[in-house]
Design a protein around this motif. Structure first.
Motif, PDB file in Angstrom:
ATOM      1  N   ARG A  41      45.015  26.111  51.836  1.00 47.70           N
ATOM      2  CA  ARG A  41      45.894  26.869  52.333  1.00 47.70           C
ATOM      3  C   ARG A  41      46.928  27.150  52.387  1.00 47.70           C
ATOM      4  NH1 ARG A  41      42.087  30.612  55.312  1.00 47.70           N
ATOM      5  NH2 ARG A  41      43.498  31.363  56.722  1.00 47.70           N
ATOM      6  N   ASN A  49      44.621  22.535  43.712  1.00 47.38           N
ATOM      7  CA  ASN A  49      44.390  23.418  43.348  1.00 47.38           C
ATOM      8  C   ASN A  49      45.250  24.300  42.116  1.00 47.38           C
ATOM      9  OD1 ASN A  49      43.602  26.451  41.661  1.00 47.38           O
ATOM     10  ND2 ASN A  49      43.076  27.133  43.744  1.00 47.38           N
ATOM     11  N   GLU A  57      44.995  31.963  52.912  1.00 45.95           N
ATOM     12  CA  GLU A  57      44.631  32.029  51.323  1.00 45.95           C
ATOM     13  C   GLU A  57      46.141  31.725  50.453  1.00 45.95           C
ATOM     14  OE1 GLU A  57      40.531  32.757  49.867  1.00 45.95           O
ATOM     15  OE2 GLU A  57      40.301  32.906  51.458  1.00 45.95           O
ATOM     16  N   GLU A  58      45.551  30.902  49.084  1.00 42.93           N
ATOM     17  CA  GLU A  58      46.734  30.485  48.619  1.00 42.93           C
ATOM     18  C   GLU A  58      46.804  31.768  47.966  1.00 42.93           C
ATOM     19  OE1 GLU A  58      48.500  27.916  44.869  1.00 42.93           O
ATOM     20  OE2 GLU A  58      46.519  28.047  45.283  1.00 42.93           O
ATOM     21  N   PRO A 117      37.807  28.404  50.122  1.00 45.07           N
ATOM     22  CA  PRO A 117      39.313  27.648  49.276  1.00 45.07           C
ATOM     23  C   PRO A 117      39.588  26.306  49.820  1.00 45.07           C
ATOM     24  CG  PRO A 117      40.620  28.959  51.203  1.00 45.07           C
ATOM     25  CD  PRO A 117      38.913  29.277  51.319  1.00 45.07           C
ATOM     26  N   ASP A 118      39.943  25.633  48.802  1.00 43.45           N
ATOM     27  CA  ASP A 118      40.325  24.593  48.469  1.00 43.45           C
ATOM     28  C   ASP A 118      41.350  24.473  48.951  1.00 43.45           C
ATOM     29  OD1 ASP A 118      38.272  23.792  47.121  1.00 43.45           O
ATOM     30  OD2 ASP A 118      38.786  23.939  45.120  1.00 43.45           O
TER      31      ASP A 118
END
Length: 87
Positions: free
Chosen positions: A62, A2, A73-74, A59-60
């Motif tokens: 963490r 991301n 999550e980011e 999410p892609d």
């Protein structure tokens, strides 16, 4: 990965760490398991042919705080940094 990693982070748990983090890439492997043994009996390449298997929508990555260990999550780390900057 991301592209949001270029945003400032602040740990949403300890609220002190702004610099040390572990980025955890999430690699999805769709599988079918034997319900009795737990053995993987099939790995799916094309989920479009599997109507009962939902695609992963998480999410892609963490993020783990390298100070206190919390994993979120980011966006949680980004939003905490934004909130802290405005207060």
């Amino acid at each position: 990965m991301n592209t949001e990693h270029s945003s400032p982070y602040l740990c949403p748990s300890c609220k002190t760490n702004k610099t040390r983090f572990n980025l955890i890439e999430q690699v999805v492997t769709p599988v079918k398991k034997n319900p009795q043994t737990g053995e993987i009996v099939e790995e799916y390449e094309d989920l479009s042919s599997q109507p009962m298997h939902m695609q992963y929508r998480g999410p892609d990555i963490r993020v783990q705080c390298a100070a206190c260990g919390v994993i979120e999550e980011e966006i949680s780390f980004i939003k905490r940094a934004e909130y802290n900057k405005s207060s």
